[in-house]
Write a protein that holds these residues in place. Structure first.
Motif, PDB file in Angstrom:
ATOM      1  N   VAL A  57       0.791  -1.507   0.372  1.00 22.91           N
ATOM      2  CA  VAL A  57      -0.136   0.074  -0.113  1.00 22.91           C
ATOM      3  C   VAL A  57       0.703   1.402   0.241  1.00 22.91           C
ATOM      4  O   VAL A  57       1.686   1.175   1.065  1.00 22.91           O
ATOM      5  CB  VAL A  57      -1.117   0.044   1.082  1.00 22.91           C
ATOM      6  CG1 VAL A  57      -1.597   1.138   1.317  1.00 22.91           C
ATOM      7  CG2 VAL A  57      -1.040  -1.555   1.247  1.00 22.91           C
ATOM      8  N   PRO A  58       0.530   2.235  -0.751  1.00 22.42           N
ATOM      9  CA  PRO A  58       1.622   3.073  -1.212  1.00 22.42           C
ATOM     10  C   PRO A  58       1.320   3.790   0.215  1.00 22.42           C
ATOM     11  O   PRO A  58       0.471   4.132   0.369  1.00 22.42           O
ATOM     12  CB  PRO A  58       0.902   3.727  -1.939  1.00 22.42           C
ATOM     13  CG  PRO A  58       0.681   2.724  -2.790  1.00 22.42           C
ATOM     14  CD  PRO A  58       0.211   1.955  -2.109  1.00 22.42           C
ATOM     15  N   ARG A  59       2.406   4.710   0.701  1.00 22.26           N
ATOM     16  CA  ARG A  59       2.267   5.435   1.460  1.00 22.26           C
ATOM     17  C   ARG A  59       1.203   6.371   1.576  1.00 22.26           C
ATOM     18  O   ARG A  59       1.073   6.992   2.513  1.00 22.26           O
ATOM     19  CB  ARG A  59       3.783   6.335   2.081  1.00 22.26           C
ATOM     20  CG  ARG A  59       4.884   5.100   2.714  1.00 22.26           C
ATOM     21  CD  ARG A  59       6.229   5.911   3.697  1.00 22.26           C
ATOM     22  NE  ARG A  59       6.786   4.947   3.854  1.00 22.26           N
ATOM     23  CZ  ARG A  59       7.404   5.058   5.287  1.00 22.26           C
ATOM     24  NH1 ARG A  59       7.090   6.428   6.005  1.00 22.26           N
ATOM     25  NH2 ARG A  59       8.546   4.107   5.878  1.00 22.26           N
ATOM     26  N   PRO A  98      10.437   2.101   2.190  1.00 23.84           N
ATOM     27  CA  PRO A  98      10.424   3.843   1.757  1.00 23.84           C
ATOM     28  C   PRO A  98       9.070   4.526   0.934  1.00 23.84           C
ATOM     29  O   PRO A  98       8.968   5.589   0.991  1.00 23.84           O
ATOM     30  CB  PRO A  98      12.070   4.270   0.338  1.00 23.84           C
ATOM     31  CG  PRO A  98      12.902   3.425   1.247  1.00 23.84           C
ATOM     32  CD  PRO A  98      11.889   2.438   0.833  1.00 23.84           C
ATOM     33  N   THR A  99       8.523   4.133   0.107  1.00 23.83           N
ATOM     34  CA  THR A  99       7.286   4.455  -0.408  1.00 23.83           C
ATOM     35  C   THR A  99       5.996   3.895  -0.638  1.00 23.83           C
ATOM     36  O   THR A  99       4.935   4.341  -0.697  1.00 23.83           O
ATOM     37  CB  THR A  99       8.034   4.361  -2.219  1.00 23.83           C
ATOM     38  OG1 THR A  99       7.405   3.443  -2.663  1.00 23.83           O
ATOM     39  CG2 THR A  99       8.830   4.864  -2.602  1.00 23.83           C
ATOM     40  N   GLU A 100       6.317   2.183   0.612  1.00 21.79           N
ATOM     41  CA  GLU A 100       4.762   1.256   0.956  1.00 21.79           C
ATOM     42  C   GLU A 100       5.175   0.696   2.030  1.00 21.79           C
ATOM     43  O   GLU A 100       6.002   0.627   2.401  1.00 21.79           O
ATOM     44  CB  GLU A 100       4.663   0.889  -0.300  1.00 21.79           C
ATOM     45  CG  GLU A 100       5.228   0.107  -0.728  1.00 21.79           C
ATOM     46  CD  GLU A 100       5.837  -0.697  -2.309  1.00 21.79           C
ATOM     47  OE1 GLU A 100       5.228  -0.469  -2.822  1.00 21.79           O
ATOM     48  OE2 GLU A 100       6.243  -1.497  -2.149  1.00 21.79           O
ATOM     49  N   VAL A 101       3.930   0.598   2.253  1.00 13.88           N
ATOM     50  CA  VAL A 101       3.929  -0.530   3.490  1.00 13.88           C
ATOM     51  C   VAL A 101       3.033  -2.010   2.948  1.00 13.88           C
ATOM     52  O   VAL A 101       2.415  -1.615   2.678  1.00 13.88           O
ATOM     53  CB  VAL A 101       3.118   0.269   4.469  1.00 13.88           C
ATOM     54  CG1 VAL A 101       3.728  -0.664   5.704  1.00 13.88           C
ATOM     55  CG2 VAL A 101       3.994   1.470   4.748  1.00 13.88           C
ATOM     56  N   ARG A 102       3.943  -2.398   3.901  1.00 17.72           N
ATOM     57  CA  ARG A 102       3.210  -4.286   3.534  1.00 17.72           C
ATOM     58  C   ARG A 102       2.761  -5.069   4.694  1.00 17.72           C
ATOM     59  O   ARG A 102       3.908  -4.962   5.564  1.00 17.72           O
ATOM     60  CB  ARG A 102       3.057  -4.857   2.173  1.00 17.72           C
ATOM     61  CG  ARG A 102       4.833  -5.211   2.096  1.00 17.72           C
ATOM     62  CD  ARG A 102       5.453  -6.265   0.836  1.00 17.72           C
ATOM     63  NE  ARG A 102       3.813  -6.581   0.285  1.00 17.72           N
ATOM     64  CZ  ARG A 102       4.424  -6.776  -0.837  1.00 17.72           C
ATOM     65  NH1 ARG A 102       5.209  -6.523  -1.455  1.00 17.72           N
ATOM     66  NH2 ARG A 102       2.968  -7.484  -1.948  1.00 17.72           N
ATOM     67  N   LEU A 103       1.924  -5.343   4.922  1.00 23.18           N
ATOM     68  CA  LEU A 103       1.869  -7.211   6.333  1.00 23.18           C
ATOM     69  C   LEU A 103       3.267  -7.795   5.239  1.00 23.18           C
ATOM     70  O   LEU A 103       3.059  -7.802   4.396  1.00 23.18           O
ATOM     71  CB  LEU A 103       0.695  -8.035   5.413  1.00 23.18           C
ATOM     72  CG  LEU A 103       0.118  -8.770   6.709  1.00 23.18           C
ATOM     73  CD1 LEU A 103      -0.037  -7.555   8.015  1.00 23.18           C
ATOM     74  CD2 LEU A 103      -0.993  -8.999   6.326  1.00 23.18           C
TER      75      LEU A 103
END
Length: 256
Positions: A57-59, A98-103
């Motif tokens: 998911v994009p930050r 740096p640009t996204e987060v994921r499980l």
């Protein structure tokens, strides 16, 4: 680059504790067998990421969704704060770039299993005898998603889960009837009625379960309770289809 902009590094797979996120019936983060206390902002972050499945998911999307009233700069600051407050063991639930987060890959989420179960129950290609259904099956479909959460994104996901599980519980009641597991049929239908007391299809499932078990008086009791509630709350009458289920069972002086 701040510390939360780095990908979180796990220890070797053999030494990693299991990480589980519960969304059904309320939020919980469990690492190993130990519940982990999570600050509210971090809890919302974990729940939102979990609801996006395994996708990154994009930050920008995370910040804008979780803090929609904040300006962009403040929303990003809130995201950084939520990430930093997770700290050590709670941070293991996420892979942060740096640009996204994921499980994180090995994290389990109760909703994923429950969805899969519901979809199997609703699959017309799977006969009831192959579903391996039992009393625990009803329990897995009985909880609301994030009850008491009023964020728009949480409410939207909760409604989708509500519809899926109601259809699954009604189908499950039918499957229990087909396999003559009448206690399970009543339990599944009761769970559906409890989730939405005014939903006629759920009420019909419960009446059918009582009739299949050979309890016409209980079927009629449920019908009459539903009739009164429907009239009192919505000013409506049961449909002819529901009334047909109890044809010949009405007591003298019945209002219908």
């Amino acid at each position: 680059m701040s510390s939360d902009d780095l990908i979180f590094s796990w220890p070797p797979a053999s030494s990693r504790p299991s990480v589980h996120i519960a969304l059904l019936g309320g939020f919980d983060l469990v690492v190993g067998d130990v519940p982990v206390t999570v600050p509210v902002g971090s809890k919302r972050l974990l729940a939102f990421i979990a609801l996006n499945g395994r996708a990154a998911v994009p930050r920008s999307l995370v910040a804008g969704t979780l803090w929609p009233e904040a300006c962009e700069q403040s929303a990003y600051a809130n995201l950084r704060s939520a990430l930093s407050r997770l700290r050590g063991i709670g941070r293991k639930a996420l892979d942060v770039c740096p640009t996204e987060v994921r499980l994180a890959r090995k994290v389990t989420v109760d909703l994923y299993h429950a969805r899969s179960l519901a979809q199997r129950i609703l699959d017309p290609g799977i006969p009831p005898e192959e579903l391996d259904i039992n009393a625990a099956t009803v329990d897995q479909l009985s909880d609301d998603l994030l009850p008491g959460w009023y964020d728009e994104w949480a409410l939207r996901e909760a409604e989708q889960w509500q519809q899926l599980r109601l259809h699954a519980l009604e189908a499950l009641a039918g499957a229990f009837i087909d396999t003559k597991q009448f206690a399970g049929a009543v339990a599944a239908a009761h769970a559906a009625v409890q989730a939405n007391p005014l939903r006629e299809s759920s009420q019909a499932s419960l009446i059918r379960a009582h009739l299949a078990e050979g309890n016409p008086s209980e079927a009629l009791d449920e019908f009459e309770r539903y009739t009164h509630r429907l009239r009192d709350e919505l000013g409506l009458r049961p449909t002819p289809r529901l009334c047909h289920l109890v044809d010949g069972l009405q007591r003298p002086g019945s209002i219908w």
